[in-house]
Scaffold this active site. Structure first.
Site, mmCIF file in Angstrom:
data_model
loop_
_atom_site.group_PDB
_atom_site.id
_atom_site.type_symbol
_atom_site.label_atom_id
_atom_site.label_comp_id
_atom_site.label_asym_id
_atom_site.label_seq_id
_atom_site.Cartn_x
_atom_site.Cartn_y
_atom_site.Cartn_z
ATOM 1 N N ASN A 12 0.874 -1.168 0.000
ATOM 2 C CA ASN A 12 0.000 0.000 0.000
ATOM 3 C C ASN A 12 0.910 1.216 0.000
ATOM 4 O O ASN A 12 1.387 1.651 1.053
ATOM 5 C CB ASN A 12 -0.908 -0.021 1.231
ATOM 6 C CG ASN A 12 -1.900 1.127 1.245
ATOM 7 O OD1 ASN A 12 -1.829 2.046 0.430
ATOM 8 N ND2 ASN A 12 -2.824 1.087 2.187
ATOM 9 N N ARG A 94 -2.712 -2.164 -3.406
ATOM 10 C CA ARG A 94 -3.910 -1.352 -3.266
ATOM 11 C C ARG A 94 -3.817 -0.214 -4.273
ATOM 12 O O ARG A 94 -2.847 0.547 -4.295
ATOM 13 C CB ARG A 94 -4.012 -0.774 -1.860
ATOM 14 C CG ARG A 94 -5.232 0.127 -1.699
ATOM 15 C CD ARG A 94 -5.114 1.020 -0.483
ATOM 16 N NE ARG A 94 -6.269 1.902 -0.367
ATOM 17 C CZ ARG A 94 -6.279 3.020 0.343
ATOM 18 N NH1 ARG A 94 -5.191 3.413 0.965
ATOM 19 N NH2 ARG A 94 -7.357 3.749 0.404
ATOM 20 N N HIS A 182 -12.618 3.325 -0.513
ATOM 21 C CA HIS A 182 -12.567 2.443 0.666
ATOM 22 C C HIS A 182 -13.222 1.094 0.385
ATOM 23 O O HIS A 182 -13.658 0.390 1.304
ATOM 24 C CB HIS A 182 -13.227 3.092 1.887
ATOM 25 C CG HIS A 182 -12.455 4.243 2.461
ATOM 26 N ND1 HIS A 182 -13.054 5.399 2.926
ATOM 27 C CD2 HIS A 182 -11.128 4.430 2.630
ATOM 28 C CE1 HIS A 182 -12.137 6.240 3.358
ATOM 29 N NE2 HIS A 182 -10.954 5.677 3.188
ATOM 30 N N ARG A 242 -9.126 16.581 5.268
ATOM 31 C CA ARG A 242 -9.963 16.858 4.098
ATOM 32 C C ARG A 242 -11.303 17.425 4.535
ATOM 33 O O ARG A 242 -11.862 17.016 5.546
ATOM 34 C CB ARG A 242 -10.172 15.586 3.272
ATOM 35 C CG ARG A 242 -8.912 15.067 2.615
ATOM 36 C CD ARG A 242 -9.178 13.753 1.906
ATOM 37 N NE ARG A 242 -8.307 12.691 2.409
ATOM 38 C CZ ARG A 242 -8.483 11.396 2.184
ATOM 39 N NH1 ARG A 242 -9.519 10.994 1.455
ATOM 40 N NH2 ARG A 242 -7.648 10.514 2.674
ATOM 41 N N GLU A 383 -8.160 -4.685 5.162
ATOM 42 C CA GLU A 383 -8.051 -4.493 3.717
ATOM 43 C C GLU A 383 -6.991 -5.396 3.104
ATOM 44 O O GLU A 383 -7.128 -5.853 1.959
ATOM 45 C CB GLU A 383 -7.733 -3.032 3.420
ATOM 46 C CG GLU A 383 -8.848 -2.072 3.820
ATOM 47 C CD GLU A 383 -8.386 -0.639 3.972
ATOM 48 O OE1 GLU A 383 -8.930 0.228 3.265
ATOM 49 O OE2 GLU A 383 -7.484 -0.386 4.791
#
Length: 398
Positions: A12, A94, A182, A242, A383
């Site tokens: 990742n 990913r 996600h 964000r 994940e």
């Protein structure tokens, strides 16, 4: 590495870090051996590796910045040295956005890379780094299979209506869609629901992935029907740095009235807003929960307000609510945010058991009260295992 037992490396790659996990494959199922990361690539890189129990296996630090190519090679060298008795079969990456072209994970070739390059400007904080890691390994290890596993793919089951913005359709065809992200996390949660709560697995469930990046997904019978993130990972919920949902006129106003350059506006919205921007203290929810500063409380309250607001939108989109799942860093570890969020959703039949919510249980567990019309769960996400699973399936299909 020994040629007998297969192993899979999951990567990742971020803008200043590279996370990794190594899985062995036993009886057809990936099992974690160890994992870690190199963070702070742009300053003083710090390497850590830990075993399945979280015990430290190795730690190193460098005084000078490291290029991503160097970081990837450091990880590969460590894996080869430590994973004796295993044969590295493939690397699963990913990748944030695969567009309409990829609704599932895919073996990477030059045609795939061209598609990923096309979408890179939409997610400048993520995709370029992910593509670079893939290209570095293709160059240095051309015989090693590379697999791209997409955060956007899980949401390709959404309806055409749920994908659209109210712009001329020609812009949809240019890629201006509500992609959603996600997806690897939502995919994992979706695989856990049948064994935990069959009603949620087949019903209408809102999964809240709450971390530094945050979003929610409305599941209907195990498929994504709504997600709060849209064209980019900037949309929807308030996040660490964000802003989340924003009137589209605001960036235009900042550029026209305050003469801000597009790059400055981008930095403001992506790196200087959210929890950090409102609190002026930190982008970490843990810091804000411990702070007595009024701006810290304001940031927490706005986070919960936007989360409850987006949950209402999700409920309207999926036409009901049977259950809620909290996951990821904040979702799994903040009883305060869970309690405040469920209190804000009490009108929808949400009621939690305070003792269960405050529990330090790190396994999947239900926190709703016996009287709650809506089931509420905390389920740790994973994940990396989704990446490993998809990578192994593609190895077998090739």
């Amino acid at each position: 590495m020994n040629q007998s037992l297969p192993a899979l490396l999951c990567l990742n790659a971020g803008s200043s870090s590279v996370k990794f996990s190594l899985y062995k494959v036993a009886n057809g199922s990936p099992e974690l051996l160890f994992g870690g990361q190199i963070e702070g690539l742009l300053t003083q890189p710090h390497f850590k590796a830990k075993d399945v129990q979280g015990n430290l296996l190795n730690e190193r630090q460098w005084a000078k910045p490291q290029r991503r190519a160097e970081a990837v090679e450091i990880i590969l060298d460590y894996v080869k040295a430590e994973a004796k008795g295993y044969q590295l079969k493939a690397v699963g990456h990913r990748v944030v956005l695969g567009g309409t072209e990829y609704a599932h994970s895919v073996v990477v070739d030059e045609a795939v890379l061209a598609v990923l390059d096309h979408y890179a400007p939409i997610v400048p904080s993520h995709q370029p780094a992910e593509i670079e890691a893939i290209r570095l390994l293709r160059e240095s290890h051309p015989d090693l299979m590379q697999v791209a596993c997409f955060d956007s793919a899980f949401h390709r089951t959404k309806s055409e209506l749920a994908d659209l913005y109210a712009l001329p359709l020609s812009y949809r065809d240019k890629g201006l869609r509500r992609w959603g992200f996600h997806g690897l996390s939502y995919d994992y949660i979706n695989t856990q629901l049948p064994q935990l709560d069959q009603r949620l697995a087949t019903g209408k469930t809102v999964v809240m992935h709450l971390g530094s990046g945050a979003s929610l997904c409305g599941l209907v019978n195990g498929k994504s029907a709504y997600t709060s993130m849209g064209f980019s990972p900037l949309d929807g919920l308030m996040m660490g740095t964000r802003c989340g949902s924003l009137d589209p006129m605001i960036p235009l106003y900042l550029m026209s009235q305050y003469k801000m350059a597009p790059a400055a506006v981008e930095k403001l919205l992506i790196k200087e807003s959210g929890l950090l921007g409102i609190s002026g203290i930190s982008n970490d929810m843990r810091d804000l929960e411990c702070s007595a500063a009024p701006t810290a409380q304001l940031a927490v309250d706005l986070f919960v307000y936007m989360l409850a607001q987006q949950t209402g939108t999700a409920m309207a989109s999926i036409q009901g609510l049977d259950g809620i799942v909290f996951t990821a860093g904040i979702g799994e570890h903040s009883p305060l945010i869970r309690a405040k969020t469920c209190e804000a959703l009490a009108w929808a039949g949400v009621e939690i058991d305070a003792t269960q919510n405050a529990s330090s249980n790190h396994q999947a567990h239900r926190i709703s009260s016996d009287h709650s019309r809506v089931a509420v769960w905390v389920i740790p996400t994973n994940e990396e295992i989704v990446i490993a699973r998809d990578t192994w399936q593609l190895i077998n299909s090739h």
